[in-house]
Each structure stands twice: as C-alpha cells, then as structure tokens.
Design an enzyme around this catalytic site. Structure first.
Site, PDB file in Angstrom:
ATOM      1  N   GLY A 459       0.800  -1.215   0.000  1.00 37.80           N
ATOM      2  CA  GLY A 459       0.000   0.000   0.000  1.00 37.80           C
ATOM      3  C   GLY A 459       0.832   1.263   0.000  1.00 37.80           C
ATOM      4  O   GLY A 459       0.293   2.371   0.042  1.00 37.80           O
ATOM      5  N   ARG A 613      14.600  13.761  -2.097  1.00 39.94           N
ATOM      6  CA  ARG A 613      13.791  13.937  -3.297  1.00 39.94           C
ATOM      7  C   ARG A 613      12.486  13.151  -3.158  1.00 39.94           C
ATOM      8  O   ARG A 613      12.485  12.013  -2.702  1.00 39.94           O
ATOM      9  CB  ARG A 613      14.587  13.415  -4.495  1.00 39.94           C
ATOM     10  CG  ARG A 613      13.841  13.563  -5.786  1.00 39.94           C
ATOM     11  CD  ARG A 613      14.633  12.979  -6.950  1.00 39.94           C
ATOM     12  NE  ARG A 613      13.693  12.775  -8.045  1.00 39.94           N
ATOM     13  CZ  ARG A 613      13.857  11.890  -9.014  1.00 39.94           C
ATOM     14  NH1 ARG A 613      14.924  11.120  -9.031  1.00 39.94           N
ATOM     15  NH2 ARG A 613      12.968  11.779  -9.952  1.00 39.94           N
ATOM     16  N   ASN A 616       7.241  10.672  -6.104  1.00 37.89           N
ATOM     17  CA  ASN A 616       5.850  10.835  -6.537  1.00 37.89           C
ATOM     18  C   ASN A 616       5.069  11.466  -5.400  1.00 37.89           C
ATOM     19  O   ASN A 616       4.769  10.820  -4.395  1.00 37.89           O
ATOM     20  CB  ASN A 616       5.251   9.476  -6.916  1.00 37.89           C
ATOM     21  CG  ASN A 616       3.834   9.624  -7.453  1.00 37.89           C
ATOM     22  OD1 ASN A 616       3.475  10.685  -7.967  1.00 37.89           O
ATOM     23  ND2 ASN A 616       3.048   8.587  -7.324  1.00 37.89           N
ATOM     24  N   THR A 619       1.662   9.668  -3.904  1.00 45.08           N
ATOM     25  CA  THR A 619       1.766   8.511  -3.011  1.00 45.08           C
ATOM     26  C   THR A 619       2.565   8.864  -1.753  1.00 45.08           C
ATOM     27  O   THR A 619       2.300   8.334  -0.671  1.00 45.08           O
ATOM     28  CB  THR A 619       2.371   7.294  -3.738  1.00 45.08           C
ATOM     29  OG1 THR A 619       3.488   7.714  -4.519  1.00 45.08           O
ATOM     30  CG2 THR A 619       1.345   6.630  -4.638  1.00 45.08           C
ATOM     31  N   LYS A 685      14.940   9.741   0.310  1.00 45.95           N
ATOM     32  CA  LYS A 685      15.011   9.010   1.579  1.00 45.95           C
ATOM     33  C   LYS A 685      13.608   8.487   1.876  1.00 45.95           C
ATOM     34  O   LYS A 685      12.706   8.639   1.066  1.00 45.95           O
ATOM     35  CB  LYS A 685      15.534   9.931   2.681  1.00 45.95           C
ATOM     36  CG  LYS A 685      17.022  10.219   2.495  1.00 45.95           C
ATOM     37  CD  LYS A 685      17.635  11.063   3.592  1.00 45.95           C
ATOM     38  CE  LYS A 685      17.255  12.500   3.483  1.00 45.95           C
ATOM     39  NZ  LYS A 685      18.178  13.411   4.215  1.00 45.95           N
ATOM     40  N   GLY A 686      13.418   7.867   3.025  1.00 42.78           N
ATOM     41  CA  GLY A 686      12.133   7.198   3.255  1.00 42.78           C
ATOM     42  C   GLY A 686      11.029   8.146   3.685  1.00 42.78           C
ATOM     43  O   GLY A 686      11.273   9.159   4.336  1.00 42.78           O
ATOM     44  N   VAL A 687       9.795   7.795   3.321  1.00 44.72           N
ATOM     45  CA  VAL A 687       8.636   8.554   3.800  1.00 44.72           C
ATOM     46  C   VAL A 687       7.609   7.666   4.498  1.00 44.72           C
ATOM     47  O   VAL A 687       6.577   8.145   4.941  1.00 44.72           O
ATOM     48  CB  VAL A 687       7.927   9.315   2.648  1.00 44.72           C
ATOM     49  CG1 VAL A 687       8.847  10.370   2.050  1.00 44.72           C
ATOM     50  CG2 VAL A 687       7.437   8.362   1.571  1.00 44.72           C
ATOM     51  N   GLY A 688       7.891   6.376   4.606  1.00 44.04           N
ATOM     52  CA  GLY A 688       6.882   5.447   5.111  1.00 44.04           C
ATOM     53  C   GLY A 688       6.605   5.594   6.589  1.00 44.04           C
ATOM     54  O   GLY A 688       5.490   5.356   7.050  1.00 44.04           O
ATOM     55  N   GLU A 689       7.597   5.956   7.361  1.00 45.90           N
ATOM     56  CA  GLU A 689       7.433   5.904   8.814  1.00 45.90           C
ATOM     57  C   GLU A 689       7.475   7.257   9.499  1.00 45.90           C
ATOM     58  O   GLU A 689       6.866   7.452  10.549  1.00 45.90           O
ATOM     59  CB  GLU A 689       8.486   4.958   9.399  1.00 45.90           C
ATOM     60  CG  GLU A 689       8.159   3.537   8.988  1.00 45.90           C
ATOM     61  CD  GLU A 689       9.284   2.551   9.200  1.00 45.90           C
ATOM     62  OE1 GLU A 689       9.293   1.941  10.259  1.00 45.90           O
ATOM     63  OE2 GLU A 689      10.125   2.397   8.300  1.00 45.90           O
TER      64      GLU A 689
END
Ligand SMILES: Cc1cc2nc3c(=O)[nH]c(=O)nc-3n(C[C@H](O)[C@H](O)[C@H](O)COP(=O)(O)OP(=O)(O)OC[C@H]3O[C@@H](n4cnc5c(N)ncnc54)[C@H](O)[C@@H]3O)c2cc1C
Ligand code: SF4
Lengths: 724, 317
Positions: A459, A613, A616, A619, A685-689
């Site tokens: 997801g 960066r 998208n 999302t 870098k990450g954006v999930g957490e």
C-alpha cells in the site's frame, strides 16, 4: 503527481490479494488458540472436531504437522506453530482444523477441548519495571547503555545537577497492534515443482527462506507470490502462523489449503508493538541550550524475548545537540504475544516521550517550543563526527509555523464556544536507511519495458514509484513501463520495511537501467545488427547514429529478439563512513477539548518534511498523512488492555479503537525537497514511517496548551482530562 | 456459528405460531451467532412482516421493523430521538438495523461476547468477569454483584426520557407496556434483561405527543467521534417558558444497566430559572447511588458533566 498504478484494480476489487486465490479442491484451515497465558497443554480432545461435517484434518502438538526451525537471512529465527505443548501467551496458535469449507473448519475448531497444566502468568508491565532485564541485542548491535560526556564531566547525573533548568518525568505508551486491513492469511499449493504460496508479506524472498527451512525443502522449491499486500507495517515482515500452517497442511493433505485468521486472531496470533516506559531528564541553560539529556527506556516483550522496542536508541541517541547524553534500554518479558517491528519501531513511542519532554522544558524556560528545538538543532548526532548529509529541519519549522499560524498561538490556548483550543508541535526524525536490492529491467519487442523486483508494495506506492524511476532511468514514458513486484522468483528486492524500499529498489533500478541500455547499445552495434560498427547514443527509448534512429522495440525485432534483460544491484556502502543519514520533519497539531465533557478532538494538522527527493508526491503524501493519522490514533485511541490472565480484553476493532473519518481533519503535508544524493544516487530518503513520528507528542502538547493538563501516557482519554 | 434452521413467516400470526429466535436486521443476532454466544436452533426472519410505518400525526408511532435511519431522517421525529439514532453505530448498520431489534440489542460487555470467559448473563452462575476485569465501559448505576453490564442502546435512552411505550404481541394477544418498566436491572438474574415473554414480538413503538420535545437533544460522550458506544450519554427535553423551566425530561445512557431515567434531576429542574447554575445544581444529584468499578471511577463526574452539557445544549435547542 502520478496516481497509484494499481489504484483502479484495488478500488474495483480486481486486485488479487493472497486469500483471493481460490483453486479447485481448496481446503480451509481454522486456527485454534490457547485460552491460558502460561502452562503446558496436557490434552486436546479433538474427537468432536474430527467427526464434524467436512473435516479432513486436525493438527495439534499431539498430532503434529512437522516444521523445523524457520530462518531468514535478515530476521534470523522465526517462531513456527504447533511444535510444542508449552503455552507462553493467551491466544497462541495451538492447533489447526482443516475442512472442506471455512465455516465447517471454524465450527469444528470451536469444539476442540483443551486441558492445561496452568502456571501463574506474568502479565503486568508496570509490576515488571522494577526487575526489568538487559535485552539481548538492540538494533544495529548498539550497546544497551551508553553515554556521551563532555570533557571533564564524570557522569550524566553531574551534568544534570549542573544544569540551571531540569525537567525529569516518566512517560508511558500502550501496547499496540498493526492489525492491517488484510488479516494474515495464506493459500498454499504443492505440485511437482514444490510449494507455491500466496500470502501478503513484506519481502517474498525472505518468506521463501523461512518456509523452505521450516518445511525442509530446497529454497528453489518454494515460490512466494504477493503482488498486493493489504497493509503490513512491520507485522508481515515474517511468515505468519497462517503461512506455515497452510503450507504444511497442504503438503500433508495433498490439496491446496487456505488459512485466513479472523480479526480477533490477528491480535494475538501475530506480533504487535511493545508497551514502553521512558524516563527522560533534560537539563538546559537559561537560553534553552541542552546541557544534558538522559533517556532510560523499558519495553515489554514476549517470553521469547525476540524483540525490544528501542525508544531511546531510536530518538535521543541522535536527535538533539547536547554535550552530555545517556541512554539505556531494558525489557520486561511477559506472558503476552511476541512483539515486533511496527511502523517507526522505537521512534514512534520514543518521540512521544522525548517531544513531550521538550515541550515541558520549553514551558519551564518560558520559551516558544519551536525556538527551543531550533536552539538545539544538531549538525551531527551527539558524539559522532559524521555530519548529517542533508538537513533542513529549521526550514520545516519555519514553513510549518507560517502555514499553521503558529504566531497566533497563546501559551494558554484559547476558547472557541464550548471548546478549549490548543496547538502543539514536535520534531520528527527517521533514519535514512537502505537495504541491498536487485532489480531486473527488460526491454520488450513491443516497445514496452518491465522493471521487476521481489519487494512488496503493502500500500506504500512502491509499484508506482518503480514505474516512475524505471521510466526516468530508461528515458521513456511511464505508461510504457510495467512494474512487477511480489514474487520470490524475481531478484531479491530488499524489504518493504524501515522506509527503505524506494531508495533501495530505486537505486538498483538506476543501475539496472544503465546496464540494460549498455546491452542495447552493444546489440545495436554488433555484427549484422542495424548499427553495426557505428558510434551510437541512446535517448528517449531510441538508439541513434548518423541521423538514423530506431526504437528499442524495432531494434529487438530487427535482431530477432523478443526481449533484452539486465539486472542491477545496489547496496549501502561507503557513504555510511562519511555521513549520518536521516529524514526530518516538523509536526503541527491543533486540538479542541470540550470544557465540560473533555473529549479531545484534533481539528487541524500539518506536517512539513525533509525526506530528500520526492519521487511521486501523490503517493508520498498519502504515506505521510497515513502516518500522521497513526499518530492521532496512538495519541487518542489505540491501546490493548491486557488482563491479569494475559487475555487481551479488546482484541477486535470494536474494542481496539482507531480513528474514524469523523476524528480526522484535513491534513496538510508539505515537502521541502532537497535531493540527498549523498545517501543514494536517487536522492530519495524514506517517507513510510516518519509521518507517525512526533504526532502523539504534538497532540499531547496541544492538549496541554488547551487545558493546562499534562498527560504523560498514551492513549489520552476523557478521564485523563477530568481534572476536577 | 452452529447450523440452524431458517424460516421466513409472512404474517404476524404465522410468526407467533412458530418457536424460534426473531431475526430483524441481524446486526446483533448474526454477530452473536458467529461468536457462538447465541446458538438458536431455529431462526425466524421477520422482515416480511407488515411491522412498518412511521406516523407522527398524534405522538410518534414506529413499526418495529422500521430501520434506524428511516426513523432518524423522518421530519416529524423529535430531535432527541433522531440525534440518538444518528449518533448510533454507522450509516451501514443504521440502514439494516430495526428499531425493535435496537431495543432488544444485547450488551457490549466483552466477556458476554467471548465464550471462553465466565459471564453470568451468558451462562448463569458462571461468574462475572467484568467486576474484576476490564470494566471501564461498564455501568455504575443499577448494577448488582452478578452483573455490571450497560444497556448499550442510545435511542432507548431518548425513548425512556419521553415515556415511550411498546406493543407486544403473542399467540394469546397483545399488550402495551412502558419502555422504562420493560427493562430490568440485573439483580440475581442478569440473563433476564426485560419483560418480554417467550415467543413475544415487539410490533410497535409509541411516543406520546409532547410538543415541547421539539426542544430536545442527545449528548453522547465517547472515545471517538463516530461509530462507538457511549461512555456516557444524556437525553434531555426542556419546556422553558419566560426563562423558567416548566417541565423537563432527563435520562442517561452508558452508565447504567438499563436506560436510566433521572427523575430526581427532573424534579430539581422544575420551576427553576433556566440557568447554568440550575443545571449544575440539578445535575449534581445525577450520580447519587453510583457504584464505580475499578476502571471507571471517573464516570460519576462524567455523568454529571454530560447532564449539564445536555441541559445547556437542550436549553438552546
Ligand atoms: C459495530 C456496531 C456498532 C453499534 N453501535 C451502536 C451504537 O452506537 N448505539 C446503539 O444504540 N446501537 C449500536 N449498535 C447496535 C445496533 O443498533 C443493534 O445491533 C441493532 O439496532 C439491532 O437491530 P437489528 O434489527 O439488527 O436486530 P437483530 O440483530 O435482528 O435482533 C436483535 C435481537 O432482537 C430480537 N428482535 C428483533 N426484532 C424483534 C422484535 N420485533 N420483537 C422481539 N424481538 C426482536 C432478536 O431476536 C435478537 O435477539 C451497534 C452494532 C454494531 C454491530
Ligand atoms: S458484566 Fe454482565 S455481561 Fe459482563 S461479564 Fe459480568 S455478567 Fe457477563
């Protein structure tokens, strides 16, 4: 802004999740759970179940489906069900009933009578704090206890004693559970080639490793397929009991077997998040510069001691410039289900404590909470020489304060009719991590390309990102790229965990694309090929030379090929010796609390993030606002009530509250975009957490601003705000 | 769920001549059957029965099968009833659930819903797990040593405040009872929740005409903004003339073993000026006799606050 490629499939119900795979002749398994928290099973009467309509198999520790140790290269050993008569928690899988239909299996499972030699259960986290143990190992192998002390300072106590202003408090966070929308489930089928299993998971190749070791078959005989995963959040990093039991029962019965956990079962038969207790002492000078930061953490864990929630290591270790730092971690083993990674493990509960403490310090100093954070903004983690590769936290705060109207905040909130209104803020950080990943890129004769890797999109939007990065790297339009994920037959694609997937798979995609273009050029110029012996270039999906050009599809057709494939790998490396990496953010929350009945409701939220960066925005925004909602949920709703018996009192979505739409206001998400090419060539870098990090503290700080009441535990409920 | 036999009688007479458990919207019954809490041998689907209609010409009359949403959105329905309904459950549930089923819904006590735990209401004599267990949501009024579960309906609180009656039909005839008297406190027999006799069917709900009930409100305090049961609620209707309270109706939910009429609070309001001070004084006796449990010591205070809030909002309505 690209919409999720698989969005239409998902909203029209055409995306096939694991349990949607139904083969002719499929049997259904229903798991039986223990109803004591500690003891030994002395007998299981399965007579009624065995003779119930449709039942073809009943497996228990007395009539066992043999499974060996399950081991994966990333997580080590993973628990496998039914191999022991010992019960270590209430709700532990102790059997599986397999029948022709789900209902038959469930009804038969309810007739199984279990006799236990029950022992007293240890279930109270708070009672266990006094005798907390040293944990075996913390993430990254860091020592449990560590200090950074300025020259001439003997101890953290001395540094605190020498601080003109000190706040020293203990914070508590509740036991939580991921409980993703898609319950843990699996459909397993054996044929001559071995096992094929359809089961939502965060890394198909790791699941294949675990299943092959547990089942004693070669890794090449296990294929794990999970193109769609209905939420995971860390709770599907490992193979679930449903996966092991479906695979083993399907082998024993020589028919496909499907096992789907009920919502209630997910709460105890899969691992959740630990409860934590955290004492934080902050010492500062009158100008708000930190002199000392002490953060002592304790987390709950199952009797297997398999996981510790690293709250001080995940936050105070790195977050602020302080001359003196001391952190420690302990754990309290309990007769509760195992705990594991859950979205921002360590950082989420850790930031509740640290960022509440920072708010308390700001109040003690009579200073604006943003100003306090900026005064302690760090250029590197304390005691380390490796500077942050790219850090724009100050800009996040400046932009956020302006957009949120922070200047209108009064130190004592304000009133709006029958409601008290307050604003709060908090810092968010999440380490910039990356896993080794390999991506396969393919040019096809029909002028489309495929980019595939074994990673998962639970997801997060990884599938869409893969198409976008693939298109950019191959210099063609995104609609010509077919992204493929979730199949252990694909090259290992890292893990959808740790907010790493975009940077890991994206970097590997760039490498694979370069390699693929290289091969295309070689093919174009090879003997007998259209560009034989010429100096060619590649651009926009075409090979060019001498004023002539051909698309890669044309070239493949001209050379009699259907496709051309290359793989590329990328892994973290030298950069780790040069810089420290993290994403940063500033969280803003406004709450209202009813003057009389004291419900706290969030009315506005804004998060401003520096995550390198953004590949998208659509999302990414969804990831971050989803994370922020998790933060509201943790702050005001989520918490498992563990009874003295070890039973979870609220193990369903009626009792384990998460916010509904009416609880969530419009959420602002803003990015300051500074590509971090020191982290990876991709710059992302990450954006999930990071979205969840800090939010619970911002809510608590806003509640304090509104009411003057400081609540040092989450969830914060009505009774916490009834001061008189 | 245990296998069961399902029939769908097409007349009230046919329904009353059969033995079985009535199925209306199924949002309580099927839920509890899946959990093996209710294990009827025979289920009578009553949805074909002509127990429909909303009539607001002289008081309010609802056929027992009218859906919660249909009643809530009917223009002639007093605000306290609509509001209680609209704050119940979710849109989807309200589309399915009937008013008759709502009044007969079972408690949300987690132990009642888990067959692996002792519960006097589910299994008489087995003990009450809630008294020493997770009882934050439980009752503080009307409790006994045998059971402390709340009655979970919102609309029943509004209906009890407005002196609603229900019509009950059986093979031997029909009778009409006041809803307030219909519900029972648990005492020694928590398995008996009301005066419904075996085989009896609720056919109609009636609310006597009360013009000033147009000035009424339902305040529901809960842990999230929607789709959650009441931690505490209050139904209020006020007849205020020239700044004085001529008459008042007050009942509370989420705090008692049945919808809890607060007659003493009503008495304390009558004849007094409609001021916050009056409301506070009247509400101060709302929790008299309350017996808080280990995890809900806050409820007496919350009850009083909720009543004050409902009176303030009701006086503005
Ligand atoms: C997730 C969830 C949240 C909910 N939240 C709320 C809430 O916030 N507030 C609230 O008030 N309620 C709430 N409810 C309860 C809901 O309102 C009831 O389940 C519903 O009103 C029951 O009506 P039904 O028609 O579905 O009854 P059914 O489930 O069909 O029947 C319920 C019981 O009543 C009996 N019965 C039905 N009709 C009659 C009749 N005419 N005569 C005699 N007996 C009859 C049945 O035999 C059964 O025992 C919630 C329910 C769920 C599942
Ligand atoms: S409170 Fe009532 S319903 Fe709940 S466990 Fe006790 S007896 Fe059962």
């Amino acid at each position: 802004m690209t919409s999720r490629i698989d969005g239409p499939l998902k909203v029209t119900g055409q995306a096939k999740y694991g349990a949607d795979n139904l083969f002719p002749d499929t049997l259904h398994g229903y798991i039986v759970l223990s109803t004591v928290a500690n003891g030994e099973i002395t007998a299981m009467d399965v007579t009624a179940a065995k003779s119930a309509p449709g039942v073809v198999g009943v497996y228990t520790p007395f009539d066992v489906l043999k499974l060996d140790k399950a081991v994966s290269s990333v997580f080590g050993e993973t628990w496998v069900p039914l191999q022991t008569k010992e019960v270590a928690y209430y709700g532990q899988p102790i059997g599986v009933v397999v029948a022709e239909t789900y209902e038959q299996a469930r009804d038969a499972a309810m007739t199984v009578e279990v006799t236990y030699d029950e022992k007293p259960a240890v279930t109270s986290f708070t009672d266990g704090l006094a005798t907390a143990e040293e944990p075996p190992e913390i993430r990254g192998g860091a020592p449990n206890e560590m200090s950074v002390l300025a020259d001439g300072v003997e101890s953290i106590e001395d540094a605190l004693a020498a601080s003109p202003v000190v706040v020293d408090n203990t914070y508590f966070t509740a036991t939580q559970h991921h409980t993703p929308m898609e319950p843990h489930s699996a459909v397993a089928r054996w044929d001559a080639a071995g096992l094929t299993i359809y089961s939502g998971n965060q890394a198909a190749h790791l699941q294949a490793e675990e299943l092959s070791t547990a089942l004693g078959v070669d890794r090449s005989q296990v294929r794990c397929i999970n193109p769609f995963v209905g939420g995971a959040f860390g709770g599907k990093a490992r193979t679930s009991a449903a996966g092991f039991l479906a695979a083993a029962a399907a082998r024993a019965l020589d028919r496909p077997v499907k096992v789907v956990m009920s919502r209630e079962q997910v709460f105890t038969a899969t691992a959740g998040r630990a409860a934590t207790a955290q004492r934080i002492a902050l010492g500062a000078d009158k100008d708000g510069k930190l002199i000392a930061l002490r953060h002592d953490s304790v987390s709950s864990t199952g009797m297997d001691r398999s996981f510790v929630e690293p709250t001080s290591h995940g936050t105070s270790r790195e977050w602020y410039a302080t001359k003196n730092l001391h952190i420690s971690q302990k754990m309290v083993p309990l007769n509760i289900p195992p705990v594991t990674y859950m979205r921002a493990p360590g950082e989420a509960p850790g930031s509740f404590a640290l960022e509440s403490a920072m708010d308390e310090l700001a109040i003690a100093l009579n200073m604006d909470p943003i100003e306090l954070r900026l005064r302690n903004n760090s250029t590197a983690p304390p005691g380390k020489d490796l500077l942050w590769s790219s850090k724009h936290l100050d800009e996040c705060y400046q932009i956020g304060a302006m957009r949120f109207g922070w200047a209108n905040r009064s130190p004592h909130g304000h009133e709006d009719g029958d409601w008290l209104v307050g604003m709060g803020t908090a810092t968010a950080m999440f380490p910039g991590l990356r896993f080794p990943a390999t991506v396969r890129a393919t040019f096809k004769a029909d002028d489309t390309a495929e980019v595939g890797t074994g990673g998962a999109d639970p997801g997060t939007g990884l599938l869409t990102v893969l198409a976008l990065v693939g298109a950019e790297s191959l210099d063609i339009a995104p609609d010509r790229v077919t992204p493929v994920l979730g199949d252990s037959a694909l090259p290992p694609g890292g893990l959808s965990g740790g907010s790493t997937a975009t940077a890991s798979a994206g970097s590997a995609t760039m490498v694979a694309a370069v390699e693929l273009i290289d091969q295309l050029v070689k093919l174009a110029t090879s003997a007998g090929a259209p560009f034989e012996g010429l100096e060619v270039t590649y651009e926009g999906g075409r090979v060019l030379a001498d004023g002539r050009s051909m698309t890669f599809g044309e070239l493949l057709r001209a050379t009699g090929r259907t496709e051309l494939t290359a793989t590329g790998s990328s892994a973290p490396g030298e950069e780790l010796t040069k810089h420290s990496f993290s994403s940063f953010g500033a969280q803003f929350v406004e709450v209202k609390v009813h003057k009389l009945t004291r419900e706290a409701r969030v009315t506005r939220m804004l998060g401003v993030f520096d995550a390198g960066r953004i590949i998208n925005e659509k999302t990414a925004r969804s990831q971050l606002s989803g994370g922020m909602i998790w933060g509201v949920s943790a702050a005001l709703h989520e918490g498992i009530e563990i009874e003295p018996s070890g039973r979870f009192a609220n193990a369903d979505l009626a009792g384990y509250l998460v916010p509904v739409n009416a609880d969530i206001p419009d959420i602002g998400v803003h990015f300051v975009q500074y590509p971090d090419t020191l982290h990876s060539d991709l710059g992302a870098k990450g954006v999930g957490e990071i979205g969840v990090v800090g939010v619970a503290a911002a809510v608590a700080n806003a509640i304090h601003n509104a009411t003057g009441i400081r609540v040092r535990h989450i969830p914060i409920r009505i009774e916490d705000l009834l001061d008189s | 769920m245990r296998p069961f036999e399902l029939t769908a009688p097409d007349s009230v007479e046919a329904a009353l001549s059969e033995q079985g458990t009535f199925l209306a919207g199924g949002t309580t019954l099927v839920d509890l059957m899946k959990l093996n809490v209710l294990t009827p041998q025979r289920v009578l689907d009553i949805n074909e029965l002509p127990l429909r209609g909303i009539d607001t010409s002289d008081g309010l009359r609802f056929g027992a099968l009218e859906r919660m949403n249909d009643i809530a959105h009917h223009p002639g329905v007093y605000p306290v009833i609509s509001s209680a309904l609209l704050q119940s459950a979710s849109q989807q549930l309200r589309n399915m659930a009937s008013i008759g089923g709502n009044l007969m819904q079972r408690t949300r006590c987690g132990y009642f819903r888990d067959v692996n735990t002792p519960c006097n209401k589910r299994k008489p004599g087995s003990g009450c797990s809630a008294i020493t267990g997770d009882n934050r949501m439980h009752a503080i009024l009307g409790t006994s040593d045998a059971c402390v579960a709340t009655h979970a309906s919102d609309v029943a609180v509004a209906l009890v405040a407005l002196d609603a009656q229900i019509t009950l039909a059986s093979s031997t005839g029909t009778r009409t009872v006041k809803l307030d008297g219909f519900y029972r406190v648990p005492g020694e027999t928590p398995e008996v929740e009301n005066d419904l006799r075996p085989g009896e069917l609720i056919t109609e709900v009636f609310v006597p005409k009360l013009d000033w009930a147009r000035h009424s409100t339902y305040v529901k305090v809960r842990d999230r903004q929607s789709y959650e049961f009441a931690l505490c609620s209050a139904a209020v209707a006020l007849d205020i003339q020239d700044g004085r309270i001529v008459d008042a109706r007050v009942a509370a939910g989420g705090v008692a073993t049945k919808p809890w009429r607060l007659a003493a609070v009503e008495d304390a309001l009558r004849g007094e000026p409609a001021t916050v001070r009056t409301f506070e004084q009247a509400a101060s006796i709302a929790a008299d006799g309350a017996k808080p449990l280990s995890a809900n010591a806050f409820k007496p205070s919350l009850l009083k606050r909720t009543v004050v809030r409902a009176l303030i909002e009701g006086s503005r309505a």
